[in-house]
Write a protein that holds these residues in place. Sequence first.
Motif, PDB file in Angstrom:
ATOM      1  N   LYS A 117     -10.787  12.944   2.917  1.00 32.51           N
ATOM      2  CA  LYS A 117     -10.257  14.104   3.618  1.00 32.51           C
ATOM      3  C   LYS A 117      -9.958  15.246   2.650  1.00 32.51           C
ATOM      4  O   LYS A 117     -10.079  16.423   2.997  1.00 32.51           O
ATOM      5  CB  LYS A 117      -8.978  13.684   4.344  1.00 32.51           C
ATOM      6  CG  LYS A 117      -8.662  14.499   5.554  1.00 32.51           C
ATOM      7  CD  LYS A 117      -7.625  13.793   6.422  1.00 32.51           C
ATOM      8  CE  LYS A 117      -6.791  14.781   7.192  1.00 32.51           C
ATOM      9  NZ  LYS A 117      -5.560  15.189   6.474  1.00 32.51           N
ATOM     10  N   GLY A 118      -9.562  14.888   1.441  1.00 31.50           N
ATOM     11  CA  GLY A 118      -9.266  15.902   0.430  1.00 31.50           C
ATOM     12  C   GLY A 118     -10.448  16.811   0.140  1.00 31.50           C
ATOM     13  O   GLY A 118     -10.273  17.963  -0.265  1.00 31.50           O
ATOM     14  N   GLN A 119     -11.655  16.291   0.339  1.00 24.95           N
ATOM     15  CA  GLN A 119     -12.840  17.107   0.099  1.00 24.95           C
ATOM     16  C   GLN A 119     -12.910  18.249   1.109  1.00 24.95           C
ATOM     17  O   GLN A 119     -13.198  19.385   0.755  1.00 24.95           O
ATOM     18  CB  GLN A 119     -14.097  16.237   0.204  1.00 24.95           C
ATOM     19  CG  GLN A 119     -14.179  15.191  -0.888  1.00 24.95           C
ATOM     20  CD  GLN A 119     -14.428  15.826  -2.242  1.00 24.95           C
ATOM     21  OE1 GLN A 119     -15.391  16.551  -2.432  1.00 24.95           O
ATOM     22  NE2 GLN A 119     -13.541  15.563  -3.196  1.00 24.95           N
ATOM     23  N   GLU A 121     -10.363  19.443   2.684  1.00 23.42           N
ATOM     24  CA  GLU A 121      -9.231  20.338   2.432  1.00 23.42           C
ATOM     25  C   GLU A 121      -9.527  21.291   1.274  1.00 23.42           C
ATOM     26  O   GLU A 121      -9.214  22.477   1.341  1.00 23.42           O
ATOM     27  CB  GLU A 121      -7.978  19.510   2.149  1.00 23.42           C
ATOM     28  CG  GLU A 121      -7.560  18.693   3.366  1.00 23.42           C
ATOM     29  CD  GLU A 121      -6.202  18.044   3.210  1.00 23.42           C
ATOM     30  OE1 GLU A 121      -5.689  17.992   2.079  1.00 23.42           O
ATOM     31  OE2 GLU A 121      -5.660  17.591   4.236  1.00 23.42           O
ATOM     32  N   ALA A 122     -10.144  20.753   0.221  1.00 23.09           N
ATOM     33  CA  ALA A 122     -10.491  21.621  -0.901  1.00 23.09           C
ATOM     34  C   ALA A 122     -11.482  22.687  -0.452  1.00 23.09           C
ATOM     35  O   ALA A 122     -11.403  23.846  -0.861  1.00 23.09           O
ATOM     36  CB  ALA A 122     -11.077  20.794  -2.042  1.00 23.09           C
ATOM     37  N   ALA A 123     -12.411  22.303   0.408  1.00 27.93           N
ATOM     38  CA  ALA A 123     -13.410  23.255   0.887  1.00 27.93           C
ATOM     39  C   ALA A 123     -12.759  24.314   1.780  1.00 27.93           C
ATOM     40  O   ALA A 123     -13.129  25.489   1.733  1.00 27.93           O
ATOM     41  CB  ALA A 123     -14.520  22.527   1.639  1.00 27.93           C
ATOM     42  N   VAL A 124     -11.786  23.914   2.572  1.00 26.02           N
ATOM     43  CA  VAL A 124     -11.040  24.885   3.384  1.00 26.02           C
ATOM     44  C   VAL A 124     -10.294  25.855   2.469  1.00 26.02           C
ATOM     45  O   VAL A 124     -10.288  27.066   2.689  1.00 26.02           O
ATOM     46  CB  VAL A 124     -10.046  24.169   4.327  1.00 26.02           C
ATOM     47  CG1 VAL A 124      -9.068  25.170   4.940  1.00 26.02           C
ATOM     48  CG2 VAL A 124     -10.791  23.433   5.431  1.00 26.02           C
ATOM     49  N   ILE A 137     -20.558  20.231   0.921  1.00 19.22           N
ATOM     50  CA  ILE A 137     -19.574  19.278   0.386  1.00 19.22           C
ATOM     51  C   ILE A 137     -19.690  17.892   1.021  1.00 19.22           C
ATOM     52  O   ILE A 137     -19.873  16.890   0.324  1.00 19.22           O
ATOM     53  CB  ILE A 137     -18.136  19.816   0.601  1.00 19.22           C
ATOM     54  CG1 ILE A 137     -18.015  21.250   0.071  1.00 19.22           C
ATOM     55  CG2 ILE A 137     -17.120  18.886  -0.051  1.00 19.22           C
ATOM     56  CD1 ILE A 137     -18.355  21.417  -1.390  1.00 19.22           C
ATOM     57  N   ALA A 221     -16.516  10.927  -3.360  1.00 19.20           N
ATOM     58  CA  ALA A 221     -15.079  10.699  -3.232  1.00 19.20           C
ATOM     59  C   ALA A 221     -14.840  10.080  -1.868  1.00 19.20           C
ATOM     60  O   ALA A 221     -14.993  10.739  -0.857  1.00 19.20           O
ATOM     61  CB  ALA A 221     -14.307  12.003  -3.353  1.00 19.20           C
TER      62      ALA A 221
ATOM     63  N   LEU B  54      -4.168  24.130   6.573  1.00 19.11           N
ATOM     64  CA  LEU B  54      -4.469  22.701   6.639  1.00 19.11           C
ATOM     65  C   LEU B  54      -3.594  21.982   7.663  1.00 19.11           C
ATOM     66  O   LEU B  54      -3.916  20.874   8.082  1.00 19.11           O
ATOM     67  CB  LEU B  54      -4.278  22.056   5.256  1.00 19.11           C
ATOM     68  CG  LEU B  54      -5.182  22.630   4.160  1.00 19.11           C
ATOM     69  CD1 LEU B  54      -4.819  22.047   2.802  1.00 19.11           C
ATOM     70  CD2 LEU B  54      -6.643  22.394   4.469  1.00 19.11           C
ATOM     71  N   PHE B  97      -4.491  21.033  -5.577  1.00 17.97           N
ATOM     72  CA  PHE B  97      -3.956  19.856  -4.892  1.00 17.97           C
ATOM     73  C   PHE B  97      -3.434  18.801  -5.869  1.00 17.97           C
ATOM     74  O   PHE B  97      -3.856  18.729  -7.024  1.00 17.97           O
ATOM     75  CB  PHE B  97      -5.051  19.214  -4.035  1.00 17.97           C
ATOM     76  CG  PHE B  97      -5.564  20.098  -2.948  1.00 17.97           C
ATOM     77  CD1 PHE B  97      -5.029  20.042  -1.672  1.00 17.97           C
ATOM     78  CD2 PHE B  97      -6.595  21.011  -3.193  1.00 17.97           C
ATOM     79  CE1 PHE B  97      -5.504  20.852  -0.663  1.00 17.97           C
ATOM     80  CE2 PHE B  97      -7.079  21.832  -2.188  1.00 17.97           C
ATOM     81  CZ  PHE B  97      -6.525  21.746  -0.916  1.00 17.97           C
ATOM     82  N   ASN B 101      -9.081  16.919  -5.866  1.00 23.30           N
ATOM     83  CA  ASN B 101     -10.121  17.170  -4.870  1.00 23.30           C
ATOM     84  C   ASN B 101     -11.294  17.971  -5.422  1.00 23.30           C
ATOM     85  O   ASN B 101     -11.828  18.848  -4.746  1.00 23.30           O
ATOM     86  CB  ASN B 101      -9.544  17.892  -3.647  1.00 23.30           C
ATOM     87  CG  ASN B 101      -8.467  17.077  -2.953  1.00 23.30           C
ATOM     88  OD1 ASN B 101      -8.309  15.893  -3.248  1.00 23.30           O
ATOM     89  ND2 ASN B 101      -7.736  17.689  -2.072  1.00 23.30           N
ATOM     90  N   HIS B 105     -19.959  15.456  -6.579  1.00 17.02           N
ATOM     91  CA  HIS B 105     -21.413  15.515  -6.705  1.00 17.02           C
ATOM     92  C   HIS B 105     -21.878  16.784  -7.413  1.00 17.02           C
ATOM     93  O   HIS B 105     -23.064  17.033  -7.521  1.00 17.02           O
ATOM     94  CB  HIS B 105     -22.054  15.423  -5.320  1.00 17.02           C
ATOM     95  CG  HIS B 105     -21.610  16.509  -4.376  1.00 17.02           C
ATOM     96  ND1 HIS B 105     -20.297  16.675  -3.995  1.00 17.02           N
ATOM     97  CD2 HIS B 105     -22.306  17.483  -3.761  1.00 17.02           C
ATOM     98  CE1 HIS B 105     -20.213  17.708  -3.168  1.00 17.02           C
ATOM     99  NE2 HIS B 105     -21.421  18.215  -3.010  1.00 17.02           N
TER     100      HIS B 105
END
Lengths: 223, 257
Positions: A117-119, A121-124, A137, A221, B54, B97, B101, B105
């Motif tokens: 889920k963190g992926q 969130e980082a993208a957001v 992502i 991840a 979020l 974070f 995060n 890749h």
Amino acid sequence: MITINAILDIFPQLMRGLGVTVTVLLASAVLAYLMAFIAGLCRLSQNVIIRKFTGFYVEVFRGTSLIVQLFWLYYAIPMLFGIQLGSNWWTGVIAIGLNYGAYLSEVVRGSILSVAKGQTEAAVALNMSRFQRMRLIIFPQAVRMMLPEFGNYTIQMLKGTSLVSLIGMTDVLYYGDIMRSTNLAQAPLIYLLVLVFYFILALPLIWLTRKGESISKKGVASG
Amino acid sequence: MTEPIVQYRDVHKSFGDVKVLKGINLDIHPAEKIAVIGPSGSGKTTIIRMLMTLEEPTSGDIIVDGTNLWKMEKSGKMVRASEKHLREVRGDIGMVFQHFNLFPHMTILDNCMAAPIHVKKENKEEVRERAVQMLERVGLGDKFDSYPSQLSGGQKQRVAMARALVMRPKIMLFDEVTSALDPELVGEVLEVIRDIAKNDDMAMVLVTHEMDFALDIADKVLFLDEGVITEQGTASEVIEHSTNERLQTFLHRFRKV
């Protein structure tokens, strides 16, 4: 000596079915992968109708037998609707492709959902749009996770292609059956060789699956 | 004082039956450095996660640069913000974070370049130059082609900061960014934050357990307790002169460990 002669006899016969087995495998694999991604993504769609509709496809094709689906496409559909699905080669490809596509769509869906889920969130936090998040992502990581399962199912698909001998296609198993019917005493040897034949065909797929596993261990991840 | 860049107005947030935030009012001014402290579970992280879009507030408004973040006007009525609206409003906000995060890749450099290129549609060469500059600034000038899995936690967190900085945010949010690090790696990350705080004019909100550090760099300290901001002011006001009992107990517990 007799056995060796028999092997030398049988093997070239089985080779005649190689073309059908391999082409059916390749074409149904392409169709299955295509269906897997379409259905897998549709099941994650925000639109309820799309989700339900693909869910229906997946459950029907997963929940019923491949061989019955094959017979349906081959015997029932032409009778009921007057539609010919092209040659029996196409019928085989469509049945196997749709069936394994249903299974693989669950792999696609599951992999996408298991990217951490963190992926997202980082993208957001980097202000990516929903589509960019998926494309840049989530999807690239999910594909890595899918590789081993795609390999497994492709091996299963190879074995599944032997069913097309039941709708009159001249694949490896078909030639094995023909030989047995003319030479009943040789049945054990013939079927042993058929097994060996499929195993040899599966070897590169097994190797690719291993390769997929090692790729999927890196660059993801999950959690 | 200048107009606030962010305003929280009576913001509440519940997760199911659990009320996490019970009426947050807060102004964040441009270039202001704010530290949010408080016991765990007090809702510190939720405050900044709502600003990063979020988490959606249960009620109340968050105004960013004059625009309501979670609500928008549609044929005369205020309705729930669309994804498009959120994207338009959150563009100047960046976040780092607890668990980094990073995108596993992509190389470190690509991690820093993806968003400016795809989101802001900036020129690739310019972005590369800026990303290189930022990575050098956080001390990772020799790691451009490494993948996140090849880095230590401290290095990962520094990449995450470079990645956020390349987007040139006006507000940077730090969510317990040292909590997941080995103790010996905390210093290098704090150094970078200190550098940003000193040299960049963006607003910063730090949710942190690094009490001394927070008090050192913060213009304003908030003490959050059971979903309410119970104390706010300069570091010395809050720490040394507050008579709030719970705050004193909290600080005392921290000082001891």
